[in-house]
Structure formats: structure tokens, C-alpha cells
Design an enzyme around this catalytic site. Structure first.
Site, PDB file in Angstrom:
ATOM      1  N   SER A  83      -7.675  -1.042  -0.281  1.00  0.00           N
ATOM      2  CA  SER A  83      -7.886  -0.812   1.144  1.00  0.00           C
ATOM      3  C   SER A  83      -7.141  -1.905   1.891  1.00  0.00           C
ATOM      4  O   SER A  83      -6.898  -2.983   1.350  1.00  0.00           O
ATOM      5  CB  SER A  83      -9.383  -0.894   1.469  1.00  0.00           C
ATOM      6  N   TYR A 110     -17.517  -5.914   1.012  1.00  0.00           N
ATOM      7  CA  TYR A 110     -16.479  -4.911   0.777  1.00  0.00           C
ATOM      8  C   TYR A 110     -15.105  -5.573   0.813  1.00  0.00           C
ATOM      9  O   TYR A 110     -14.253  -5.308  -0.048  1.00  0.00           O
ATOM     10  CB  TYR A 110     -16.568  -3.799   1.822  1.00  0.00           C
TER      11      TYR A 110
END
Length: 284
Positions: free
Chosen positions: A143, A156
């Protein structure tokens, strides 16, 4: 860039983890349309089978990416039915959102297990065969949160920074083996992971099919890191290199980068959070 043996997708065997839905399902479809034999590995075996049934030359089996034993059983099934693995796409991941102090330690451990240990276990499962044949390609779907810290995503961010580093280190370690490693880093994606979050603003919003297209493209380019859209990674790198932190903070405030903290629609996000909670209940 090292020279890698060409990989034809026509007839290649491709594993896609977390392929029952979202980016994984779009990626399975993209490889299937290029003539590959695709194996979807997912914790939700029933949904994975439903997804596979809609695609040509696509199969599905249960896979818990956090378990080396599950990986061993899954890859044994793939090899028995389809032969050696040519491409692995480490796509499975979860994205809890919210304040760092509100996140339970058990949920943080689950996220690290899926987002970091998952690609690690998968690579350990298929890399020996690739090294023996001196050809193969491994894609880790990380990501842009693996390059850009975002409030409300602390753990995250940590998991995706680790995933980016893992792919980069493995690429360097195996540079002369014929096996290539790519890391694909989407910006905000319209999937269940982002449900309840206000998209847009700092990061462009893309569809799963956009990410799938770039994943397939890496089999040809063998690029080390690719963002989706492609301009985002160079732009973030330039910002880190040239923009002083005080100026960056002003920019972040103007675009309201605290949406994962302050503007979550918890009602809309509840089904996804419930699904993560069910995984947490069965995770040791």
C-alpha cells in the site's frame, strides 16, 4: 535491473492469496484472461470457490496465510494439480482503522500476522521451487501506506512498511537467481477494506481492476516498486526529499489527513469489522 527469464502467462500457474473478493478477485480474473491457470487461496473457501467458478482455468482452496502448515497443504494441492508455481501474488491483508491506543494488542498481532508473516510464509512455500528452476515472480501487494504515514493507521502503516521492506530485501537477496520480486502499492482502493472511510483528498482513489492490471504488468516489467496510480510513489518520494516537516504538516491539515480518525462511518464499516473480529476469534 537484473535480467530475468521471460515468463509467459499463457499456461503459467499463478497463486493469488485473498482472492475471494476485492483486489484479489480482480487479480485472479486478470491472470485468467491472460491464459494462466489461477489458484485462489482464501480463508473463506466457500466464497473463493464461488469466485473461481466465474473464471476460466481458476481453482480455489482454503488457505490461512498466517499458518506455514496451511501454506504447505495449499501449495501441495496446487503442484499436484497444476505443476510448479510460476507467479505468487501475496495479496491477503486486513486494514483496521482508528486511534492507536484504542486498537487491541490481539488485533495488531493479527494484522502483522496476515500483512507481514503472510507474504513471508507464502514466499517460503514457493521460493525453493522457483530457485531450483531459476525462474519465477513474486508480487507483494502492499500500500502507499507503506511509504506515507497516515493518522489512524499506525499499525497498518507499520505492517505495510514491513511488507515493502520484505519485498525489497528479498529482491536484493535473490538478484542473481532468476527469481524476481515486485511490490505493488495502491493508493485508496474502492473495496471493503475502505468501507466507512471518506476516500479522495491526499491519495487518488482507484478500483481493484486498476491494481490488478499493474500486478499483471509486473510480470513483464519486473519493476521493484509500483504505485497505483504510478505517479503517486514518485510524488511522495519527492515530498519526503524536499518538503520540510512543518510545511508538510500544513499541507496535511489542508487536505485533512485525519479522516481515518475523525470521519469514519462506523455503521457502514461494521460488516468489515465484524469479519475481522471473526478472524480474530479463531486466531491463536
Amino acid at each position: 535491473m537484473p535480467r530475468y527469464p521471460a515468463l509467459s502467462l499463457d499456461g503459467a500457474t499463478v497463486i493469488v492469496t485473498g482472492g475471494a473478493r476485492g483486489i484479489g478477485a480482480a487479480t485472479a480474473r486478470a491472470f485468467s484472461e491472460h491464459g494462466a491457470t489461477v489458484w485462489i487461496g482464501d480463508l473463506d473457501a466457500s466464497l473463493a470457490e464461488q469466485t473461481a467458478a466465474t473464471l476460466d482455468n481458476t481453482h480455489a482452496a482454503h488457505l490461512d496465510v498466517t499458518s506455514p502448515e496451511s501454506w504447505a497443504a495449499f501449495t501441495a494441492t496446487v503442484i499436484e494439480h497444476s505443476g510448479s508455481v510460476d507467479v505468487l501474488v501475496n495479496n491477503a491483508g486486513i486494514m483496521p482503522l482508528g486511534p492507536f491506543l484504542d486498537q487491541a494488542d490481539a488485533l495488531s498481532r493479527l494484522m502483522i500476522d496476515i500483512n507481514v508473516h503472510g507474504p513471508s510464509h507464502g514466499t517460503r512455500a514457493v521460493l525453493p521451487g522457483m530457485l531450483e528452476r531459476r525462474r519465477g515472480h513474486i508480487v507483494t501487494v502492499a500500500s502507499m501506506a507503506g511509504k506515507l504515514p497516515i493518522p489512524g493507521m499506525a499499525m497498518y502503516n507499520a505492517s505495510k512498511f514491513a511488507a515493502v521492506g520484505l519485498s525489497s530485501a528479498l529482491r536484493a537477496e535473490n538478484a542473481r537467481t532468476g527469481v524476481s520480486f515486485s511490490c505493488v502499492m495502491p493508493s485508496a482502493v474502492r473495496t471493503e477494506l475502505s468501507s466507512g472511510a471518506r476516500l479522495g483528498g491526499a491519495l487518488p482513489t482507484v478500483d481493484p481492476e486498476d491494481v490488478a492490471r499493474e500486478i499483471v504488468r509486473t510480470v513483464r516489467t519486473r519493476a521493484a516498486e509500483v504505485s497505483v496510480p504510478r505517479f503517486v510513489h514518485p510524488a511522495v518520494a519527492l515530498m519526503h526529499a524536499l518538503v520540510p516537516e512543518p510545511i508538510e504538516r500544513i499541507g496535511r491539515a489542508l487536505i485533512n489527513d485525519r479522516r481515518a480518525l475523525d470521519q469514519l462511518d462506523h455503521h457502514a464499516r461494521r460488516p468489515y469489522e465484524d469479519r475481522i473480529a471473526s478472524q480474530l476469534g479463531g486466531h491463536s
